[in-house]
Design a protein around this motif. Sequence first.
Motif, mmCIF file in Angstrom:
data_model
loop_
_atom_site.group_PDB
_atom_site.id
_atom_site.type_symbol
_atom_site.label_atom_id
_atom_site.label_comp_id
_atom_site.label_asym_id
_atom_site.label_seq_id
_atom_site.Cartn_x
_atom_site.Cartn_y
_atom_site.Cartn_z
ATOM 1 N N SER A 1 5.373 -5.579 -8.845
ATOM 2 C CA SER A 1 6.540 -5.589 -9.707
ATOM 3 C C SER A 1 7.384 -4.342 -9.488
ATOM 4 O O SER A 1 8.576 -4.345 -9.733
ATOM 5 C CB SER A 1 6.126 -5.733 -11.170
ATOM 6 O OG SER A 1 5.230 -4.682 -11.508
ATOM 7 N N ALA A 2 6.755 -3.265 -8.995
ATOM 8 C CA ALA A 2 7.495 -2.051 -8.690
ATOM 9 C C ALA A 2 8.065 -2.095 -7.274
ATOM 10 O O ALA A 2 8.829 -1.229 -6.892
ATOM 11 C CB ALA A 2 6.582 -0.846 -8.850
ATOM 12 N N GLY A 3 7.692 -3.102 -6.495
ATOM 13 C CA GLY A 3 8.208 -3.270 -5.135
ATOM 14 C C GLY A 3 7.655 -2.276 -4.142
ATOM 15 O O GLY A 3 8.232 -2.076 -3.083
ATOM 16 N N LYS A 4 6.527 -1.636 -4.412
ATOM 17 C CA LYS A 4 6.004 -0.582 -3.558
ATOM 18 C C LYS A 4 5.094 -1.060 -2.443
ATOM 19 O O LYS A 4 4.939 -0.388 -1.456
ATOM 20 C CB LYS A 4 5.264 0.446 -4.406
ATOM 21 C CG LYS A 4 6.166 1.210 -5.332
ATOM 22 C CD LYS A 4 5.385 2.237 -6.112
ATOM 23 C CE LYS A 4 6.300 2.974 -7.074
ATOM 24 N NZ LYS A 4 5.568 3.937 -7.873
ATOM 25 N N SER A 5 4.457 -2.199 -2.603
ATOM 26 C CA SER A 5 3.521 -2.629 -1.578
ATOM 27 C C SER A 5 3.694 -4.107 -1.276
ATOM 28 O O SER A 5 4.231 -4.851 -2.077
ATOM 29 C CB SER A 5 2.079 -2.369 -2.020
ATOM 30 O OG SER A 5 1.766 -3.161 -3.128
ATOM 31 N N SER A 6 3.233 -4.480 -0.094
ATOM 32 C CA SER A 6 3.256 -5.893 0.260
ATOM 33 C C SER A 6 1.985 -6.221 1.039
ATOM 34 O O SER A 6 1.382 -5.357 1.659
ATOM 35 C CB SER A 6 4.489 -6.240 1.086
ATOM 36 O OG SER A 6 4.460 -5.578 2.326
ATOM 37 N N VAL A 7 1.596 -7.462 0.973
ATOM 38 C CA VAL A 7 0.402 -7.927 1.671
ATOM 39 C C VAL A 7 0.844 -8.888 2.756
ATOM 40 O O VAL A 7 1.538 -9.864 2.489
ATOM 41 C CB VAL A 7 -0.564 -8.640 0.696
ATOM 42 C CG1 VAL A 7 -1.751 -9.206 1.446
ATOM 43 C CG2 VAL A 7 -1.006 -7.703 -0.403
ATOM 44 N N ASN A 8 0.463 -8.585 3.994
ATOM 45 C CA ASN A 8 0.796 -9.462 5.108
ATOM 46 C C ASN A 8 -0.429 -10.194 5.633
ATOM 47 O O ASN A 8 -0.334 -11.329 6.062
ATOM 48 C CB ASN A 8 1.436 -8.660 6.247
ATOM 49 C CG ASN A 8 2.760 -8.076 5.829
ATOM 50 O OD1 ASN A 8 3.580 -8.752 5.228
ATOM 51 N ND2 ASN A 8 2.952 -6.815 6.129
ATOM 52 N N LYS A 9 -1.563 -9.515 5.617
ATOM 53 C CA LYS A 9 -2.802 -10.097 6.136
ATOM 54 C C LYS A 9 -3.964 -9.559 5.325
ATOM 55 O O LYS A 9 -3.979 -8.386 4.963
ATOM 56 C CB LYS A 9 -2.977 -9.735 7.612
ATOM 57 C CG LYS A 9 -4.084 -10.490 8.304
ATOM 58 C CD LYS A 9 -4.020 -10.298 9.802
ATOM 59 C CE LYS A 9 -4.919 -11.291 10.486
ATOM 60 N NZ LYS A 9 -4.756 -11.280 11.936
ATOM 61 N N VAL A 10 -4.922 -10.429 5.040
ATOM 62 C CA VAL A 10 -6.097 -10.049 4.261
ATOM 63 C C VAL A 10 -7.304 -10.062 5.186
ATOM 64 O O VAL A 10 -7.520 -11.023 5.923
ATOM 65 C CB VAL A 10 -6.314 -11.036 3.089
ATOM 66 C CG1 VAL A 10 -7.572 -10.702 2.330
ATOM 67 C CG2 VAL A 10 -5.100 -11.049 2.177
ATOM 68 N N GLY A 11 -8.091 -9.002 5.141
ATOM 69 C CA GLY A 11 -9.323 -8.924 5.914
ATOM 70 C C GLY A 11 -10.519 -9.169 5.018
ATOM 71 O O GLY A 11 -10.578 -8.632 3.911
ATOM 72 N N ILE A 12 -11.445 -9.980 5.487
ATOM 73 C CA ILE A 12 -12.647 -10.292 4.721
ATOM 74 C C ILE A 12 -13.860 -9.927 5.570
ATOM 75 O O ILE A 12 -13.977 -10.353 6.715
ATOM 76 C CB ILE A 12 -12.690 -11.789 4.343
ATOM 77 C CG1 ILE A 12 -11.498 -12.119 3.450
ATOM 78 C CG2 ILE A 12 -14.002 -12.142 3.661
ATOM 79 C CD1 ILE A 12 -11.339 -13.587 3.164
ATOM 80 N N VAL A 13 -14.742 -9.131 4.987
ATOM 81 C CA VAL A 13 -15.982 -8.756 5.662
ATOM 82 C C VAL A 13 -17.073 -9.665 5.133
ATOM 83 O O VAL A 13 -17.376 -9.659 3.947
ATOM 84 C CB VAL A 13 -16.325 -7.273 5.413
ATOM 85 C CG1 VAL A 13 -17.641 -6.909 6.075
ATOM 86 C CG2 VAL A 13 -15.197 -6.384 5.901
ATOM 87 N N GLY A 14 -17.615 -10.464 6.013
ATOM 88 C CA GLY A 14 -18.663 -11.409 5.644
ATOM 89 C C GLY A 14 -18.157 -12.835 5.722
ATOM 90 O O GLY A 14 -17.216 -13.206 5.031
#
Length: 90
Positions: free
Chosen positions: A14-27
Amino acid sequence: MNTAKSSSGSATSSAGKSSVNKVGIVGAGQMGSGIAHTIALAGYAVAINDLAKDRFDLAHQTIDRNMTRQVSKSKISEAEKNAALARITF
């Protein structure tokens, strides 16, 4: 933190500071494949990693089987399934 998808498809706070492009999953076990399934259907790219390389095939088969079940119950379309599977890398 409240998040929303931007027009580009990435999540922004909501503050516009971060974005997610790809998620990494271990396991790549039951929990990891379930998380990957859900995140890929939400439109995010997903990378799954596991020390046991044989788990990748099992995870892919499990995700495909579960998505096929969702298609058969008309919860998602075949196109949504194929797009989600394409977003998952092992």
